[in-house]
Design a protein around this motif. Structure first.
Motif, mmCIF file in Angstrom:
data_model
loop_
_atom_site.group_PDB
_atom_site.id
_atom_site.type_symbol
_atom_site.label_atom_id
_atom_site.label_comp_id
_atom_site.label_asym_id
_atom_site.label_seq_id
_atom_site.Cartn_x
_atom_site.Cartn_y
_atom_site.Cartn_z
ATOM 1 N N ARG A 126 1.221 -1.146 -0.324
ATOM 2 C CA ARG A 126 -0.521 0.019 0.092
ATOM 3 C C ARG A 126 1.030 1.537 0.282
ATOM 4 O O ARG A 126 -0.082 3.005 -0.686
ATOM 5 N N ALA A 132 -3.755 -2.666 -1.629
ATOM 6 C CA ALA A 132 -3.392 -4.165 -1.296
ATOM 7 C C ALA A 132 -4.082 -4.600 0.141
ATOM 8 O O ALA A 132 -4.007 -3.881 1.266
ATOM 9 N N ILE A 142 -5.191 -6.629 -4.831
ATOM 10 C CA ILE A 142 -5.414 -5.345 -5.851
ATOM 11 C C ILE A 142 -7.176 -5.477 -6.613
ATOM 12 O O ILE A 142 -6.974 -5.903 -7.163
#
Length: 624
Positions: A126, A132, A142
């Protein structure tokens, strides 16, 4: 020298072993485990890269997962991991990450440790600006698409956990290397793969530098796990150990081919159990009048630690009477200090017991193989599953169990003549095979199994067989669920079959079918081609007169993008079945609704079956 770790944080060495072949990377994995257990190396995070490689999970059958001829032609190395799980294709666009830590450092068991490690990796990703998230049991995604798969094991006091991150990856090569289940038609496979996976490059709108990704992951591990990563180099000791392990074990064909599909010595009984947390297949050879287990082979896509526990289970089952096999599985897990991720000992017991419950059926003079799920026919109506022309019982996956549990019905699943584990086809191939199965074979199966109230569930050819049988045997059939039904051949049917012929002769369709049908594959496909492309008198199926006699409810389910059959099939059914036909057409779905629109199809099927059961119960009350 490295600065001391911040107070309260666990120091951990970080190494990058660069680009290696798949087998060399696996050998280094084992070297890390052994060196850490011997306290020759500190706690470690390893980054690794791959030359083009296909790696199967420790417990998988090699030729079921990888297209070996394709890999040989294109110089793709094939190997076997030290961890469980599914097959992977790896190349320069994939970054591997691994942690070697003391057992219990990040969780009390492998399952909780895996969840915490995946969440830490997702937190690191992230930092790159992507959303994510951890998706149980062992993926990072994702936007609902997989970007990293993971797995691990515990050996003694050492936890080994690894992940593969798609940085810039072409799903087309993955499709070419790994065997994709036969239910996904070749021309749809690439689109399906692209929908399921995403790369960092796609998610970020640019290809990130490997160093940038490594730094992000390390920050996630630092903040979420309380680690203090410090860069270092691999030691000469672990490099030499990895070289020896590669030469003596992990680089050998014996290890890579450790598990492979049986040939002429095929197991006598088998079953595959599908669960959200993994897949377990049991293949058993029996001997003696007491049906004792002579050999047991347990394979699949699952994680168990230590990995040798599977081999110990197989050894524990040898010589056990079939009637005691389930108890033997429970006793094994009760006394074994092993850990399962996503599965339970009861799942392994069920796979073994399902294999032992495999039934031999005789229909139209041929031997068929099948399994029963749920209550017997004396206690409830039975769902009878009829697969398509190139399918098998295994391709229903967990659908029979789900429908049985949701409705209280029993379920009979079997391989039709020429498919799966049933007797192989033999020429000449009858152009009327659909009617012969509907009027002769299926009724004999129902008679042998004692089914008096059947709800037939058929896919494609199986749907047509179900409809004709329901018209001929109204005393046995209470309803029909027809997935992608057909009464006649269309121009698009011929075009689709010609594409299949091309894929069978020049592509990989034969290899994918071989996974389910073995030596029966060529005959099964030959019948499809001969019968479905035939011209002249007798080219039709002759189904309409029998289907027109159906007096029970019918649910027809068709994908709007069905490449084999058009809406004309549903229109023809509506003319033959006025007032008895319910239709579900699914946008964006092709010929296999159960695989391409699973949840809406299951919901519609459950509602339909419950409606039949309700009418049945109401009728019984009126009679009393």
């Amino acid at each position: 020298m490295n600065a001391p770790a911040p107070q309260g944080r666990r120091p951990v060495r970080v190494i990058d072993t660069g680009m290696r072949g798949g087998r060399a990377n696996v050998a280094f994995d084992q070297a890390l485990v052994e060196a850490h257990a011997a306290r020759r190396i500190p706690d470690t995070i390893r980054f690794l890269r791959f030359r083009p490689s296909a790696l199967v999970g420790l417990h998988q059958m090699l030729s079921h997962e990888v297209r070996l001829e394709y890999c040989a032609r294109h110089g793709i190395e094939v190997g076997r991991r030290i961890t469980g799980g599914g097959g992977l294709y790896l190349d320069e666009g994939v970054l591997g990450w691994e942690l070697v830590l003391p057992r219990g450092a990040v969780g009390g068991d492998l399952g909780s440790a895996a969840a915490r490690l995946c969440r830490a990796a997702a937190a690191g990703l992230r930092r790159l600006g992507v959303a994510a998230e951890f998706r149980p049991r062992n993926d990072i995604e994702i936007g609902g698409r997989k970007v990293s798969g993971t797995g691990g094991l515990v050996e003694g006091g050492t936890l080994f956990f690894q992940g593969t991150l798609l940085v810039d990856f072409d799903p087309a090569r993955m499709i070419e290397v790994l065997r994709v289940p036969v239910e996904k038609l070749a021309r749809r496979e690439l689109d399906d793969a692209r929908r399921r996976v995403v790369t960092l490059a796609e998610a970020m709108g640019r290809r990130p530098a490997i160093e940038e990704v490594q730094a992000a992951l390390l920050e996630g591990f630092r903040e979420e796990l309380g680690l203090a990563p410090e860069w270092a180099e691999a030691t000469e000791y672990e490099e030499r150990l990895a070289e020896r392990l590669l030469e003596e074990q992990f680089g050998t064909e014996a290890f890579v081919g450790l598990l492979d599909a049986p040939g002429s010595e095929a197991p006598q009984v088998s079953a595959t159990l599908f669960r959200r947390g993994g897949t377990v297949r049991a293949d058993l050879r029996l001997e003696g009048p007491g049906r004792r287990i002579r050999e047991a082979l347990v394979t699949g896509d699952f994680f168990v630690s230590p990995p040798r526990a599977v081999y110990d289970l197989e050894a524990a089952l040898r010589g056990v009477a079939a009637a005691q096999a389930g108890e033997a599985v429970e006793a094994f897990f009760a006394r074994s200090a092993c850990e399962l991720v996503g599965l339970t000992p009861a799942d392994f017991r069920e796979a073994i017991e399902q294999a032992l419950a495999q039934r031999d059926l005789r229909a139209a003079g041929r031997t068929l193989r099948g399994h029963w799920r749920g209550p017997g026919p004396e206690r409830a109506p039975t769902l009878v599953f009829l697969h398509d022309a190139l399918g098998s019982a295994r391709l229903w996956r967990d659908v029979p169990e789900r429908l049985s549990r949701a409705t209280g019905c029993g379920a009979l699943v079997y391989d039709r003549w020429g498919s799966g584990e049933s007797e192989p086809l033999a020429p000449p191939y009858s152009r009327r095979y659909l009617l012969e199965e509907a009027l002769v074979s299926l009724p004999e199966v129902l008679e042998q199994t004692g089914v008096r109230e059947a709800i037939l569930v058929g896919q494609s050819d199986g749907a047509s067989i179900a409809l004709a049988c329901a018209g001929e045997h109204p005393e046995r059939v209470r309803g029909v669920i027809a997935l992608s039904p057909h009464l006649f051949r269309e121009a698009r049917t011929l075009a689709a079959i010609r594409r299949q012929i091309e894929e069978f002769e020049r592509g990989d369709l034969r290899a994918r079918l071989f996974r389910h049908h073995g030596e029966k594959t060529d005959a099964l496909f030959a019948r499809l081609v001969e019968v479905w492309t035939a011209e002249g008198p007798g080219a039709g199926w002759g189904l309409e007169p029998y289907v027109g006699r159906v007096r029970v409810p019918v649910l027809a389910i068709q994908g709007e993008d069905d490449e084999f059959f058009s809406e004309a099939q549903i229109a023809a059914l509506a003319r033959l079945l006025p007032g008895r036909l319910r239709v579900l057409r699914i946008p964006g779905c092709a010929h296999y609704p159960l695989h391409q629109a699973r949840e809406p199809v299951l919901a519609a099927a459950i509602a339909f079956i419950r409606g039949i059961l309700s009418e049945r119960n109401d009728a019984a009350h009126r009679r009393t």
